[in-house]
Design an enzyme around this catalytic site. Structure first.
Site, PDB file in Angstrom:
ATOM      1  N   LEU A 132       0.084   0.464   1.946  1.00 15.59           N
ATOM      2  CA  LEU A 132      -0.868   1.542   2.246  1.00 15.59           C
ATOM      3  C   LEU A 132      -1.937   1.471   1.630  1.00 15.59           C
ATOM      4  O   LEU A 132      -2.443   0.932   0.530  1.00 15.59           O
ATOM      5  CB  LEU A 132      -0.641   2.698   2.112  1.00 15.59           C
ATOM      6  CG  LEU A 132       0.741   3.307   3.168  1.00 15.59           C
ATOM      7  CD1 LEU A 132       0.947   4.889   2.345  1.00 15.59           C
ATOM      8  CD2 LEU A 132       1.313   3.101   4.415  1.00 15.59           C
ATOM      9  N   ASP A 133      -3.262   1.726   2.574  1.00 20.30           N
ATOM     10  CA  ASP A 133      -4.781   1.151   1.576  1.00 20.30           C
ATOM     11  C   ASP A 133      -5.241   2.465   0.928  1.00 20.30           C
ATOM     12  O   ASP A 133      -3.966   3.306   0.732  1.00 20.30           O
ATOM     13  CB  ASP A 133      -6.091   1.377   2.692  1.00 20.30           C
ATOM     14  CG  ASP A 133      -5.743   0.763   3.678  1.00 20.30           C
ATOM     15  OD1 ASP A 133      -5.080  -0.127   3.735  1.00 20.30           O
ATOM     16  OD2 ASP A 133      -6.273   1.321   4.785  1.00 20.30           O
ATOM     17  N   ARG A 134      -5.677   1.874  -0.039  1.00 25.33           N
ATOM     18  CA  ARG A 134      -5.380   3.216  -1.028  1.00 25.33           C
ATOM     19  C   ARG A 134      -5.568   3.820  -0.642  1.00 25.33           C
ATOM     20  O   ARG A 134      -5.340   5.762  -1.632  1.00 25.33           O
ATOM     21  CB  ARG A 134      -7.277   2.328  -1.965  1.00 25.33           C
ATOM     22  CG  ARG A 134      -7.366   3.622  -3.393  1.00 25.33           C
ATOM     23  CD  ARG A 134      -8.397   4.171  -3.589  1.00 25.33           C
ATOM     24  NE  ARG A 134      -8.883   2.427  -4.263  1.00 25.33           N
ATOM     25  CZ  ARG A 134      -8.911   2.100  -5.731  1.00 25.33           C
ATOM     26  NH1 ARG A 134      -8.881   3.620  -6.643  1.00 25.33           N
ATOM     27  NH2 ARG A 134      -9.107   0.714  -6.688  1.00 25.33           N
TER      28      ARG A 134
END
Length: 297
Positions: A132-134
């Site tokens: 998942l993106d940060r």
């Protein structure tokens, strides 16, 4: 310090885990029981479970570990939802990297969970399955064996039944539901761009349904048929309604002080046991608050 013995209970009829605990631990409040679940002190047939609505079946064994070291489970920014010998399902906060980007930043979900499994046995490992993106919060899964990782990555669509995201966008999305299809390709500046025709990139399909909307914001649920980098973020830009806080893909403001994207549901077939699991989390409170503010004006 006195050590309290574990409580072991047999399931005699099908019911939800919270109802079962409430019946057998009548001196405990619901908050006490939720705390036991959150801190990984409840196992079902030796598998840690933290979902209060987990369905128990006749003959299963529920164990309450009163003495578990809570500091292992209270990892800042990461909460374990389920763990067995093959996989870990966790809920990560926005702002936490899934894995290292190559720098010295150790504040990643991967490193936190790696330390957790090694605390039980120094030879234990975890393996990356997806990211998942940060700045995206929500549910993600790691493998604990190379076999589980290989099975999941080699045939992702076979094992992953459903992934749903809560998405807060700028403006009012007119259609209450729809599907966005395009080809996504990343440029040298690491920005993903979209084309309605095949541009040599990867085909991406996002389905969405509006949950609520005002003239200023729309809360919708997006489900993925494909899992491309920045897929939902780019597709919301295509829709002319960028995700709140997503300056990279066209957002003009950030009233919630984070990216308006949360991986809320993960439903899958366990790669080793073949059992189906579904994990859900709440829509982040900050997503809902923008609508309450609008009503007060």
């Amino acid at each position: 310090m006195k050590i309290k013995r574990d409580t072991v209970l047999k399931v005699k009829e099908k019911m939800e885990l919270m109802d079962f605990l409430s019946f057998h631990l009548q001196g405990k409040s619901k908050n006490n029981l939720k705390s036991l679940l959150t801190h990984g002190q409840i196992t079902v047939d030796s598998q840690m479970v933290s979902q209060f609505n987990h369905i128990l079946t006749v003959g299963q064994e529920v164990k309450i570990n009163w003495n578990k070291d809570r500091e292992i489970k209270k990892m800042q920014g990461v909460q374990i939802l389920f763990e067995d010998d093959s996989i870990i399902v966790a809920n990560k906060d926005a702002g936490i990297l899934s894995v290292s980007t190559g720098g010295r930043d150790e504040n990643t979900a991967y490193n936190k969970l790696k330390d957790h499994v090694k605390a039980n046995n120094p030879t234990n490992k975890i393996f990356i399955v997806h990211r998942l993106d940060r700045n995206t919060s929500g549910i993600m899964m790691f493998a604990k064996t190379a076999e589980a990782q290989q099975l999941l990555q080699s045939d992702w669509k076979k094992y992953i039944l459903s992934r749903k995201y809560s998405v807060l966008t700028e403006g009012k999305v007119e259609n209450d539901k729809g599907t966005i299809t395009s080809w996504l390709k990343e440029n040298t500046a690491f920005v993903v761009y979209s084309s309605k025709t095949d541009n040599g990139g990867k085909k991406a399909i996002t389905n969405y349904e509006v949950i609520k909307k005002t003239n200023n914001f729309t809360l919708l649920e997006a489900s993925l048929e494909t899992g491309r980098k920045n897929q939902i973020r780019v597709h919301m830009q295509d829709l002319k309604h960028p995700i709140v806080g997503d300056k990279k893909y066209g957002a003009t403001g950030n009233p919630i002080k984070r990216l308006g994207l949360h991986a809320r549901v993960l439903e899958f077939i366990h790669p080793i046991t073949g059992k189906e699991y579904k994990f859900e989390t709440q829509i982040p409170a900050s997503f809902e608050k923008v609508f309450k503010r609008m009503r007060k004006r």
